[in-house]
Enzyme design. Structure first.
Site, PDB file in Angstrom:
ATOM      1  N   ARG A 200     -13.385  17.608 -14.517  1.00  0.00           N
ATOM      2  CA  ARG A 200     -12.117  17.742 -13.798  1.00  0.00           C
ATOM      3  C   ARG A 200     -11.203  18.771 -14.458  1.00  0.00           C
ATOM      4  O   ARG A 200     -10.199  19.176 -13.872  1.00  0.00           O
ATOM      5  CB  ARG A 200     -11.427  16.393 -13.673  1.00  0.00           C
ATOM      6  CG  ARG A 200     -10.914  15.791 -14.937  1.00  0.00           C
ATOM      7  CD  ARG A 200     -10.490  14.340 -14.740  1.00  0.00           C
ATOM      8  NE  ARG A 200      -9.645  14.156 -13.581  1.00  0.00           N
ATOM      9  CZ  ARG A 200      -9.103  13.002 -13.218  1.00  0.00           C
ATOM     10  NH1 ARG A 200      -9.320  11.913 -13.934  1.00  0.00           N
ATOM     11  NH2 ARG A 200      -8.347  12.919 -12.151  1.00  0.00           N
TER      12      ARG A 200
ATOM     13  N   ARG B 265       1.696   6.385 -21.255  1.00  0.00           N
ATOM     14  CA  ARG B 265       1.172   5.422 -22.222  1.00  0.00           C
ATOM     15  C   ARG B 265       1.498   5.944 -23.620  1.00  0.00           C
ATOM     16  O   ARG B 265       2.177   6.943 -23.770  1.00  0.00           O
ATOM     17  CB  ARG B 265      -0.349   5.247 -22.053  1.00  0.00           C
ATOM     18  CG  ARG B 265      -0.790   4.747 -20.691  1.00  0.00           C
ATOM     19  CD  ARG B 265      -0.339   3.336 -20.415  1.00  0.00           C
ATOM     20  NE  ARG B 265      -0.911   2.837 -19.162  1.00  0.00           N
ATOM     21  CZ  ARG B 265      -0.324   2.952 -17.974  1.00  0.00           C
ATOM     22  NH1 ARG B 265       0.856   3.565 -17.883  1.00  0.00           N
ATOM     23  NH2 ARG B 265      -0.897   2.474 -16.886  1.00  0.00           N
TER      24      ARG B 265
ATOM     25  N   ASN C 246     -15.265  15.326 -17.983  1.00  0.00           N
ATOM     26  CA  ASN C 246     -14.801  16.630 -18.457  1.00  0.00           C
ATOM     27  C   ASN C 246     -14.733  17.658 -17.333  1.00  0.00           C
ATOM     28  O   ASN C 246     -13.985  18.636 -17.430  1.00  0.00           O
ATOM     29  CB  ASN C 246     -15.732  17.152 -19.559  1.00  0.00           C
ATOM     30  CG  ASN C 246     -15.612  16.374 -20.854  1.00  0.00           C
ATOM     31  OD1 ASN C 246     -14.516  16.121 -21.330  1.00  0.00           O
ATOM     32  ND2 ASN C 246     -16.749  15.982 -21.421  1.00  0.00           N
TER      33      ASN C 246
ATOM     34  N   ASP D  38      -7.901   9.806  -6.878  1.00  0.00           N
ATOM     35  CA  ASP D  38      -8.023   9.622  -5.434  1.00  0.00           C
ATOM     36  C   ASP D  38      -7.414   8.316  -4.946  1.00  0.00           C
ATOM     37  O   ASP D  38      -7.577   7.952  -3.773  1.00  0.00           O
ATOM     38  CB  ASP D  38      -9.501   9.688  -5.016  1.00  0.00           C
ATOM     39  CG  ASP D  38     -10.358   8.635  -5.714  1.00  0.00           C
ATOM     40  OD1 ASP D  38      -9.813   7.885  -6.543  1.00  0.00           O
ATOM     41  OD2 ASP D  38     -11.567   8.569  -5.436  1.00  0.00           O
TER      42      ASP D  38
ATOM     43  N   ASN E  92     -14.840   7.994 -20.617  1.00  0.00           N
ATOM     44  CA  ASN E  92     -13.425   7.631 -20.606  1.00  0.00           C
ATOM     45  C   ASN E  92     -12.666   8.663 -21.430  1.00  0.00           C
ATOM     46  O   ASN E  92     -13.259   9.481 -22.126  1.00  0.00           O
ATOM     47  CB  ASN E  92     -13.249   6.232 -21.233  1.00  0.00           C
ATOM     48  CG  ASN E  92     -11.987   5.539 -20.780  1.00  0.00           C
ATOM     49  OD1 ASN E  92     -10.976   6.187 -20.520  1.00  0.00           O
ATOM     50  ND2 ASN E  92     -12.040   4.220 -20.685  1.00  0.00           N
ATOM     51  N   CYS E  93     -11.328   8.633 -21.329  1.00  0.00           N
ATOM     52  CA  CYS E  93     -10.423   9.275 -22.282  1.00  0.00           C
ATOM     53  C   CYS E  93     -10.272  10.782 -22.138  1.00  0.00           C
ATOM     54  O   CYS E  93      -9.701  11.430 -23.029  1.00  0.00           O
ATOM     55  CB  CYS E  93     -10.836   8.965 -23.726  1.00  0.00           C
ATOM     56  SG  CYS E  93     -10.974   7.211 -24.085  1.00  0.00           S
ATOM     57  N   GLU E  94     -10.711  11.392 -21.043  1.00  0.00           N
ATOM     58  CA  GLU E  94     -10.480  12.828 -20.874  1.00  0.00           C
ATOM     59  C   GLU E  94      -8.992  13.138 -20.811  1.00  0.00           C
ATOM     60  O   GLU E  94      -8.534  14.200 -21.258  1.00  0.00           O
ATOM     61  CB  GLU E  94     -11.205  13.348 -19.627  1.00  0.00           C
ATOM     62  CG  GLU E  94     -10.518  13.132 -18.302  1.00  0.00           C
ATOM     63  CD  GLU E  94     -10.530  11.694 -17.795  1.00  0.00           C
ATOM     64  OE1 GLU E  94      -9.924  11.442 -16.746  1.00  0.00           O
ATOM     65  OE2 GLU E  94     -11.151  10.821 -18.450  1.00  0.00           O
ATOM     66  N   ASP E  95      -8.199  12.202 -20.274  1.00  0.00           N
ATOM     67  CA  ASP E  95      -6.751  12.411 -20.219  1.00  0.00           C
ATOM     68  C   ASP E  95      -6.128  12.378 -21.610  1.00  0.00           C
ATOM     69  O   ASP E  95      -5.242  13.177 -21.925  1.00  0.00           O
ATOM     70  CB  ASP E  95      -6.091  11.379 -19.299  1.00  0.00           C
ATOM     71  CG  ASP E  95      -6.484   9.943 -19.638  1.00  0.00           C
ATOM     72  OD1 ASP E  95      -7.391   9.736 -20.462  1.00  0.00           O
ATOM     73  OD2 ASP E  95      -5.879   9.015 -19.063  1.00  0.00           O
TER      74      ASP E  95
ATOM     75  N   SER F 146     -19.687  13.961 -15.271  1.00  0.00           N
ATOM     76  CA  SER F 146     -18.866  14.001 -16.479  1.00  0.00           C
ATOM     77  C   SER F 146     -17.385  14.084 -16.127  1.00  0.00           C
ATOM     78  O   SER F 146     -16.976  14.886 -15.288  1.00  0.00           O
ATOM     79  CB  SER F 146     -19.250  15.203 -17.350  1.00  0.00           C
ATOM     80  OG  SER F 146     -18.322  15.381 -18.408  1.00  0.00           O
TER      81      SER F 146
END
Length: 328
Positions: A117, A164, A115, A135, A220-223, A113
């Site tokens: 991180r 962005r 999440n 990385d 996607n999209c955790e940031d 996941s």
């Protein structure tokens, strides 16, 4: 006297911890008092997944470990299919690099996941700030140190090197993910600095459950979600930092320099999330729409401009038949 000198030599080499099993304790169980966390250093969390990036992991981890303002470097390994023997070899390769620096740890995540991180890890993170990075991103240490200094003066904000934006498509009446030339509202986890407290907000508060599930569903999209979290708390946008030297090995626009490097660089680029999906921007726009729907309002705020370490000369000089800034 001889024993004393041996001990000094031992502690001059970074301690490399290697955990093949995920931490069993609940990362949300206890939240340290911010006053007990160090504010003069930061903890670096590098997300790792692809074995083709091992060579980059070694050099990037060593670079950040060598910075005096870094307390520890954690490689968060999120690929559950990677054999134990492979990670053991990576650990040996890192351990074999005899340099002075902060300790480096390789931690196998409990799942793949994204999440993960942002897990708080209270038993490991001892600093008030963390750097979340990929990385395949190499940023010069001087620029990272400058970004940390900016964070020290703006501890509630997100600090990053890659920006962005969100926007609203009037014709389709929907939120979208885009890039604006003069403003931004999102900084990416390619490299961002934030205060440790936001890890708890993202990972441990029940009202975030549905949105974290959306991250898992989209992979996607955790940031973007972390930008929602911080903007909601600060009612302000992130801060963009200008780096002196940055290399994004996952960007397909990289130039292939040496013929012997071409295949290796191709592999590095192909494992990137955005390069695997042609509809990357469309999918991330979908994330913004879902987060907005669940959140009930749009917390993202625009920022403009870029913070740079020094302006330098702005006069133009002719070099190699081209006009460039004289201080380049």
């Amino acid at each position: 006297m001889r024993k004393f000198s041996v001990i000094l030599l031992f502690f001059s080499i970074p301690l490399v911890a290697f955990s093949l099993r995920p931490l069993s304790s609940n990362p949300c169980h206890s939240k340290p008092n911010p006053k007990t966390l160090r504010s003069d250093q930061l903890t670096v969390l590098i997300n790792g997944y692809s074995e083709s990036r091992f060579h980059l992991l070694r050099s990037i981890a060593a670079k950040y470990s060598s910075c005096p303002f870094v307390a520890a470097v954690f490689i968060l390994w999120g690929n559950p299919t990677t054999p134990t023997e492979t990670l053991t070899q990576l650990n040996i390769n890192i351990t074999g690099s005899y340099y002075v620096g902060a300790p480096i740890s390789i931690l196998r995540q409990s799942s793949d996941s994204l999440n993960s991180r942002f897990l708080p890890r209270p038993s490991l993170i001892t600093t008030r700030a963390v750097a979340i990075c990929d990385d395949d991103i190499e940023i010069d240490t001087k620029s990272v140190e400058f970004a940390f200094k900016i964070w020290s003066s703006h501890q509630d904000n997100l600090i990053g090197f890659f920006a962005r934006s969100h926007d609203f498509d009037l014709s389709r009446r929907t939120w979208m993910y885009t890039v604006h030339p003069d403003k931004y509202s999102i900084v990416l986890t390619k490299f961002m600095i934030l205060k440790t407290d936001y890890l708890y907000r993202y990972s441990c508060e029940s009202e975030m459950d549905e949105m974290r599930n959306e991250v898992d569903r989209m992979r996607n999209c955790e940031d973007i979600l972390m930008n929602f979290v911080v903007a909601d708390r600060t009612n302000s946008g992130p801060i963009l930092i200008g780096a002196e030297k940055v290399r994004d090995w996952g960007d397909a626009r990289n130039e292939e320099r040496e013929s012997s490097e071409k295949e290796e660089e191709k592999l590095v680029r192909e494992v990137g999330l955005s390069s695997r999906r042609g509809d990357h921007r469309k999918r991330r726009g979908g994330c913004i729409r879902e987060f907005h729907k669940i959140w009930g309002r749009m917390p993202l705020r625009y920022s403009s401009g870029k913070v740079v370490n020094s302006v330098g000369e702005q006069a133009l000089c002719e070099k190699g038949g081209k006009l460039v800034f004289c201080d380049e």
